[in-house]
Motif scaffolding. Structure first.
Motif, PDB file in Angstrom:
ATOM      1  N   VAL A 117     -14.588  -1.719  28.636  1.00 58.18           N
ATOM      2  CA  VAL A 117     -14.968  -2.039  30.017  1.00 58.18           C
ATOM      3  C   VAL A 117     -15.013  -3.551  30.215  1.00 58.18           C
ATOM      4  N   LEU A 118     -15.568  -4.257  29.242  1.00 60.26           N
ATOM      5  CA  LEU A 118     -15.636  -5.713  29.318  1.00 60.26           C
ATOM      6  C   LEU A 118     -14.240  -6.319  29.346  1.00 60.26           C
ATOM      7  N   GLU A 119     -13.347  -5.806  28.528  1.00 62.19           N
ATOM      8  CA  GLU A 119     -11.983  -6.333  28.505  1.00 62.19           C
ATOM      9  C   GLU A 119     -11.228  -5.979  29.774  1.00 62.19           C
ATOM     10  N   THR A 120     -11.579  -4.851  30.384  1.00 61.56           N
ATOM     11  CA  THR A 120     -10.931  -4.468  31.639  1.00 61.56           C
ATOM     12  C   THR A 120     -11.306  -5.423  32.767  1.00 61.56           C
ATOM     13  N   LEU A 121     -12.532  -5.960  32.725  1.00 57.11           N
ATOM     14  CA  LEU A 121     -12.965  -6.905  33.755  1.00 57.11           C
ATOM     15  C   LEU A 121     -12.077  -8.147  33.790  1.00 57.11           C
ATOM     16  N   ALA A 122     -11.478  -8.480  32.642  1.00 57.24           N
ATOM     17  CA  ALA A 122     -10.593  -9.642  32.604  1.00 57.24           C
ATOM     18  C   ALA A 122      -9.322  -9.412  33.406  1.00 57.24           C
ATOM     19  N   GLY A 162     -16.270 -18.983  36.850  1.00 56.37           N
ATOM     20  CA  GLY A 162     -17.134 -18.608  35.739  1.00 56.37           C
ATOM     21  C   GLY A 162     -17.190 -17.109  35.540  1.00 56.37           C
ATOM     22  N   ILE A 163     -17.305 -16.364  36.628  1.00 60.61           N
ATOM     23  CA  ILE A 163     -17.296 -14.899  36.532  1.00 60.61           C
ATOM     24  C   ILE A 163     -15.980 -14.411  35.945  1.00 60.61           C
ATOM     25  N   ARG A 221      -9.178 -22.062  30.322  1.00 61.82           N
ATOM     26  CA  ARG A 221      -8.918 -21.060  31.376  1.00 61.82           C
ATOM     27  C   ARG A 221      -9.479 -21.519  32.710  1.00 61.82           C
ATOM     28  N   ALA A 222     -10.659 -22.132  32.685  1.00 63.75           N
ATOM     29  CA  ALA A 222     -11.265 -22.614  33.924  1.00 63.75           C
ATOM     30  C   ALA A 222     -10.466 -23.772  34.514  1.00 63.75           C
TER      31      ALA A 222
END
Length: 305
Positions: A117-122, A162-163, A221-222
């Motif tokens: 789930v965490l990786e999907t948020l990316a 950041g999110i 990335r930012a």
């Protein structure tokens, strides 16, 4: 049965197949290197030609306004630095906290569920987070708690970036923590250490190189984010130099996106579009510098640990 040198070398057909695969992989590596060098050279040639054609005083104007021959790089660098810093203030503690929980405190079954789930948020499109930053973060957080005026701000864009960066930092840092040998944990538990002590004083120092790589990767990335900045920071064709995160501003990626679509060619300076080569080259050098620093830092941390 006496073995010969040829027999120890294996089947001749297999050796030929392995040799062909090796040549294919070598050719792929060379092609990728050639493509990268070609891109850099093309940017460098165009950037040098642009610098030779303009008045260098245009580079220190008090604003970024390509239509009016004002190409202040400090405006872009300041905006990029402010947004990247705010993004890391948001993403670093949340990402590392999530990584530490998944690696050390979450049960195995829960970790297997939450990690995907965490990786999907990316994979959330950055344009969606940009719109979220514009319609929710700016009016509900930045205006309410910081008293900002206007529809755009660098802070709203920074929070949005950041999110967007949290899953990246969390995933890389969690992999580094999870790779710490179990013997280190068992040894700490064997002398009576509590779980939070093991996590903070054993796992985190042992995974320091991976954590450092995650943070530097998140910062890169930012720095390279475009759509969130273009939507939430008010990335129009021009911007005044500012160090106030509550103001709207411009970043390097935002300037490139504005110039690349030709919006600054509508009127004004004929040098506007060509300036994107110089900005792109500068962004490349910054990214390259971050990668070099991260590589050296990770090596030093590995030696210390």
């Amino acid at each position: 049965m006496e073995l010969s040198v040829e027999a120890l070398g294996g089947d001749a057909k297999r050796r030929r197949r392995e040799a062909r695969v090796g040549w294919i992989l070598r050719a792929a590596a060379i092609v990728s290197l050639i493509v990268s060098v070609t891109i850099v050279v093309a940017f460098a040639v165009e950037a040098v030609a642009w610098l030779a054609a303009i008045d260098l005083s245009w580079l220190v104007a008090p604003a970024w306004d390509p239509r009016d021959n004002r190409f202040d790089m400090l405006t872009l660098l300041a905006g990029t630095g402010i947004i990247a810093t705010i993004a890391m203030v948001v993403a670093a503690p949340l990402g590392l906290g999530a990584a530490l929980y998944l690696s050390e405190f979450a049960p195995t079954r829960r970790r297997r569920r939450l990690k995907p789930v965490l990786e999907t948020l990316a994979g959330i499109p950055s344009v969606v987070l940009g719109y979220f930053a514009l319609t929710v973060i700016q009016p509900q957080i930045v205006k309410r708690f910081f008293g900002a005026d206007g529809a755009f701000s660098l802070m709203a864009a920074g929070i949005g970036v950041g999110i967007l960066t949290i899953p990246l930092i969390a995933s890389v840092a969690e992999d580094a923590m999870h790779a710490v040998p179990a013997a280190l944990r068992e040894g700490a538990f064997g002398i009576g250490a509590r779980q939070r002590t093991v996590a903070g004083r054993v796992v985190v120092p042992a995974a320091a190189s991976g954590i450092a790589a995650a943070l530097i990767l998140g910062f890169s990335r930012a720095v390279g984010e475009t759509m969130v900045v273009a939507i939430a920071a008010g990335a129009t064709g021009s911007a005044a130099r500012t160090l106030n995160p509550l103001d709207g501003g411009q970043t390097m990626t935002g300037a490139i996106s504005s110039l690349a679509i030709g919006s600054d060619q509508v009127r004004g300076s004929g040098f506007a579009f060509d300036s994107l080569f110089f900005v792109g080259l500068l962004l490349f050098l910054i990214t390259l510098g971050l990668n070099v620093v991260s590589e050296r830092f990770v090596r030093k941390v590995r030696r210390w640990s």
